[in-house]
Design a protein around this motif. Structure first.
Motif, PDB file in Angstrom:
ATOM      1  N   HIS B 221       0.838  -1.194   0.000  1.00  0.00           N
ATOM      2  CA  HIS B 221       0.000   0.000   0.000  1.00  0.00           C
ATOM      3  C   HIS B 221       0.881   1.256   0.000  1.00  0.00           C
ATOM      4  O   HIS B 221       0.949   1.957  -1.000  1.00  0.00           O
ATOM      5  CB  HIS B 221      -0.931  -0.013   1.226  1.00  0.00           C
ATOM      6  N   HIS B 248      -1.431   1.492   8.146  1.00  0.00           N
ATOM      7  CA  HIS B 248      -2.821   1.690   7.750  1.00  0.00           C
ATOM      8  C   HIS B 248      -3.628   0.396   7.864  1.00  0.00           C
ATOM      9  O   HIS B 248      -4.696   0.274   7.296  1.00  0.00           O
ATOM     10  CB  HIS B 248      -2.883   2.271   6.336  1.00  0.00           C
ATOM     11  N   TYR B 249      -3.056  -0.580   8.568  1.00  0.00           N
ATOM     12  CA  TYR B 249      -3.743  -1.828   8.899  1.00  0.00           C
ATOM     13  C   TYR B 249      -4.223  -2.623   7.690  1.00  0.00           C
ATOM     14  O   TYR B 249      -5.275  -3.264   7.743  1.00  0.00           O
ATOM     15  CB  TYR B 249      -4.863  -1.562   9.910  1.00  0.00           C
ATOM     16  N   PHE B 262      -8.183  -7.069   4.063  1.00  0.00           N
ATOM     17  CA  PHE B 262      -8.781  -5.908   4.756  1.00  0.00           C
ATOM     18  C   PHE B 262      -7.843  -4.725   4.619  1.00  0.00           C
ATOM     19  O   PHE B 262      -6.633  -4.895   4.498  1.00  0.00           O
ATOM     20  CB  PHE B 262      -9.022  -6.237   6.237  1.00  0.00           C
ATOM     21  N   GLY B 263      -8.413  -3.532   4.674  1.00  0.00           N
ATOM     22  CA  GLY B 263      -7.579  -2.330   4.619  1.00  0.00           C
ATOM     23  C   GLY B 263      -7.348  -1.884   3.194  1.00  0.00           C
ATOM     24  O   GLY B 263      -7.903  -2.440   2.251  1.00  0.00           O
ATOM     25  N   PRO B 264      -6.518  -0.854   3.033  1.00  0.00           N
ATOM     26  CA  PRO B 264      -6.391  -0.206   1.728  1.00  0.00           C
ATOM     27  C   PRO B 264      -5.500  -0.926   0.706  1.00  0.00           C
ATOM     28  O   PRO B 264      -5.553  -0.596  -0.469  1.00  0.00           O
ATOM     29  CB  PRO B 264      -5.803   1.160   2.064  1.00  0.00           C
ATOM     30  N   ALA B 265      -4.679  -1.885   1.123  1.00  0.00           N
ATOM     31  CA  ALA B 265      -3.780  -2.534   0.149  1.00  0.00           C
ATOM     32  C   ALA B 265      -4.591  -3.300  -0.885  1.00  0.00           C
ATOM     33  O   ALA B 265      -5.567  -3.965  -0.550  1.00  0.00           O
ATOM     34  CB  ALA B 265      -2.808  -3.463   0.849  1.00  0.00           C
ATOM     35  N   ALA B 266      -4.181  -3.210  -2.155  1.00  0.00           N
ATOM     36  CA  ALA B 266      -4.930  -3.853  -3.227  1.00  0.00           C
ATOM     37  C   ALA B 266      -4.111  -4.946  -3.899  1.00  0.00           C
ATOM     38  O   ALA B 266      -4.581  -5.562  -4.850  1.00  0.00           O
ATOM     39  CB  ALA B 266      -5.338  -2.806  -4.268  1.00  0.00           C
TER      40      ALA B 266
END
Lengths: 469, 301
Positions: B221, B248-249, B262-266
């Motif tokens: 992320h 950013h979890y 979960f969280g913003p990583a794609a």
């Protein structure tokens, strides 16, 4: 006035020829209201930042290239591999006389500086002090806020402790996320792939101690020059009109008050710096690529960006096997861009929406303009909500609500809260206007008329036994 | 600036007690500041320094407030804003005319304008493009890491990593032996889970000997180190084992090859195929499976 006073003044005036201007300056009028002090608090925090920053620069070494072994008063760090930047910050926090006091005062001053600017901005927004002819004053202020946030980030990235490194890693991720150009920008700024060959430190340092302070000093000078050019705005009141300024003249009343505020701001910051610990870098330890900690929070004025980064769902736009829009773009670039675009455009947008291009030197009370106030409350509370979401991991410790639930709640609130807040703020303004209640200032004012027979009429009320008004 | 403001109200005459109080506060400020000066030489203790200097400034502030409100002349002044004197239309017209007159008699206005544009664009480029000297392009950096087939994993202290010393449910950082640890592609996180629970893609079945997995430690992320490992207390009731980035979890399911859950990583963390060397230590069985670190145009899945 004794003759010697005249001699001194004359001696200076012969050389500067500024006597007449100085005399006018002494009579310059400042309207009185507590909320007009907020910008001044920011100004004086900036003065404290300059003074403390010079002292720190005498001892700090902006170098992360070589590493050495730590031997010093901090037991937990004995034998650790440290860079000169981290080493000199540790020395500033221990062996340099007064170093920790000045370092902590500098850090507190940075927090207060940005906070005072933000509250000042809110005051100016909700009283509509940005209207013609003061749009440029507002723009310089918005630019100061952006520069101040950048300056603060550059400052706390310098010590090369764990939090510095984590912040820079995120900054690198955000820089990379700018569509198409990100990779080039990141490589230019860091001198290659993060963390790079150590050049980022000297670049941040020159930005922090020279370029950005010079920019800010210039912006402040322009901002204040425009304030003087237009003279201050004031609230409406007895004798206060669009075409005059009523208040305390510079000499002696306002000069003393303002010096008192400078002393008070400096006193609070020095007391905080001496008595309330902030950013104990010796507890965080040095930064390495493979180190990070949870529960870490940046300086408060970056919290909204952390919130934006954390709340964004895992959305990335990919084309032909390439990442066009990486995820950090949404929270780290698009979100602040929306906020600063709104701030920049507002003084030009509002006259179009309201068809009011007239000059205004009297301030609005927030309630007297329900649409603007409701929009402002909705917009700023949206930003504040995302700011709070940036501290969800700390909220988990305090309230025990699981982090994942909080993220889902905050995502929903970020979409739903603004319209609800808008309606509440609008109806509150309407209600206040209707009832004329002044919260904190007692009941509504009443117009009283004296009758010919010596009694009083209070229109709007029907006292017992009173005849028709 | 305008002419002198009219005085609406003026009261002179200091309160004698206030004068005494101001004097006392000023003396107190001087003494506290003097104490600071002495302390910083003989006993520079942070709290004492802060209390004395802060106290001195606080006394000064109090003295000035009192002087402003009770000692100095109290005035309420009214100043004329003189709006009509600023920005008069006839002045603006005259100014615009003066500016225009500087160009009287020019015949090739368009050509000159265009030429000036060329000069401006060229100079802007000449001023801006030297920034490229600041650094080389990233090129293929995210895909070039020190990891090769057979490269041993070592702990952050440089010790070899023995496979049988890694227990189920544990995690640790590891580096390629002899590589630069300040290279983004270097640090990996090593975890061990029950091999029967693994759901790796078919091509990666052999990458996790004894249930030991390794992934790039740099979050996909925003580039923080992934330093949290969530391992279920109860296999049936708890959520599965996952790596979590503390910034950013972003949460990555280790059983599914660090797929973001979960969280913003794609994007998944790049996986490092592992093998156990004959002496029982862990070595890389190949390069990392994908790009390391935050996404940008050239980052591969």
């Amino acid at each position: 006035m004794s003759d010697r006073d005249v001699d001194v003044v004359a001696a200076i005036d012969r050389r500067l020829g500024a006597g007449r201007v100085a005399r006018k300056a002494l009579r310059y009028v400042f309207p009185d209201h507590w909320s007009f002090m907020l910008g001044e608090i920011a100004l004086y925090a900036f003065v404290v930042l300059l003074a403390t920053g010079v002292y720190l620069a005498l001892f700090f070494t902006p170098d992360v290239g070589a590493t050495g072994v730590y031997h010093g008063p901090f037991d937990a760090l004995q034998g650790a591999e440290v860079t000169p930047a981290y080493q000199s910050t540790l020395a500033l926090s221990s062996t340099v006389p007064g170093g920790l006091l000045i370092r902590q005062t500098h850090h507190w001053a940075a927090l207060v500086f940005v906070a005072a600017m933000v509250v000042h901005l809110l005051r100016v927004f909700f009283t509509a002090a940005y209207r013609r002819p003061r749009e440029l004053t507002w723009l310089l202020g918005v630019a100061l806020l952006a520069t101040g946030v950048l300056e603060g980030f550059a400052g706390y990235s310098l010590p090369d402790d764990l939090l510095s490194g984590m912040g820079l890693a995120i900054a690198y991720g955000v820089a990379l996320s700018l569509p198409l150009l990100g990779g080039s920008i990141g490589a230019l700024v860091w001198g290659g792939e993060f963390p790079g060959p150590g050049v980022i430190e000297s670049r941040l340092y020159i930005l922090h101690v020279f370029v950005l302070p010079a920019v800010m000093a210039t912006l402040i000078a322009g901002h204040l020059a425009l304030v003087v050019r237009h003279k201050h705005t004031q609230f409406a009141g007895p004798g206060r009109r669009e075409d005059n300024v009523v208040g305390t003249p510079m000499w002696p009343g306002y000069a003393l008050r303002s010096m008192a505020l400078l002393s008070a701001v400096a006193a609070v910051l020095v007391l905080l710096g001496g008595l309330v610990q902030i950013n104990p870098v010796w507890q965080w330890g040095p930064y390495e690529l493979d180190r990070a900690t949870n529960g870490a929070q940046p300086d408060w004025y970056l919290g909204w960006l952390i919130g934006g980064l954390r709340l964004m769902p895992p959305l990335e736009i990919r084309v032909f096997g390439h990442t066009l829009v990486p995820n950090p773009f949404w929270g780290g670039i698009a979100f602040p861009a929306v906020v600063f675009t709104m701030l920049t455009a507002w003084p030009f947008l509002e006259p179009r929406l309201l068809r009011d291009r007239a000059r205004h030197d009297l301030l609005d009370r927030p309630r007297d303009h329900p649409w603007r106030t409701a929009f402002g409350v909705a917009f700023f509370s949206w930003v504040a909500l995302i700011f709070v979401a940036g501290a969800s991991d700390r909220l988990f410790y305090v309230f025990g609500i699981s982090y994942t639930s909080q993220v889902h709640i905050f995502r929903a609130l970020a979409l739903l809260a603004p319209p609800v807040v808008f309606v509440i703020a609008k109806s509150t303004c309407d209600g206040l206007r209707r009832t004329q209640v002044r919260p904190g200032l007692g009941g509504p004012p009443r117009r009283v008329r004296r009758r010919e027979d010596g009694g009083f009429d209070v229109p709007g009320t029907r006292p017992p036994h009173a005849g028709p008004p | 600036m305008s002419e002198e403001p009219q005085v609406a109200e003026r009261r002179a005459g200091a309160d004698p007690r206030a004068e005494l109080a101001v004097a006392a506060l000023l003396v107190a400020a001087g003494l506290a500041a003097g104490a600071f000066a002495v302390l910083i030489v003989v006993h520079p203790q942070t709290q004492l320094l802060g209390a004395t200097l802060g106290g001195a400034l606080a006394c000064l502030a109090a003295a000035l407030v009192l002087a402003a409100k009770r000692v100095a002349v109290q005035e309420l002044a009214v100043e004329d804003r003189k709006i009509e004197e600023t920005a008069r239309p006839q002045d603006d017209e005259a100014l615009a005319r003066d500016l225009r007159q500087g160009g009287d008699g020019i015949t090739r206005r368009r050509a000159l304008g265009a030429a000036a544009g060329v000069a401006g664009a060229g100079l802007a480029g000449a001023l801006v493009l030297p920034v490229t000297a600041l650094g080389p392009g990233l090129g293929d950096a995210p895909n070039q890491t020190p990891w090769r087939r057979g490269r041993p994993l070592v702990t952050t202290d440089g010790e070899p990593l023995r496979a049988d010393a890694i227990e189920i449910g544990t995690f640790q950082s590891a580096l390629p032996k002899g590589a630069d640890k300040r290279e983004l592609g270097s640090p990996v996180v090593v975890v061990r889970v029950d091999p029967r629970t693994l759901r790796l893609p078919r091509a990666r079945r052999t990458w996790a000997p004894m249930g030991i997995l390794a992934f790039s430690q740099i979050c996909t992320h925003a580039g923080c180190a992934v330093t949290l490992f969530r391992y279920p207390v109860d296999e049936q009731l708890s959520q599965g084992p996952a790596l979590v980035c503390p910034c950013h979890y972003s949460t990555f399911d280790v059983r599914q090859a660090a797929k973001p859950i979960f969280g913003p990583a794609a994007r998944a963390l790049a996986q490092l195929p592992l093998a156990v060397a004959p002496d029982g230590t862990l070595v890389a069985a190949g390069p990392l499976s994908g790009s390391v670190g935050p996404a940008w145009w050239s980052v591969k899945r």
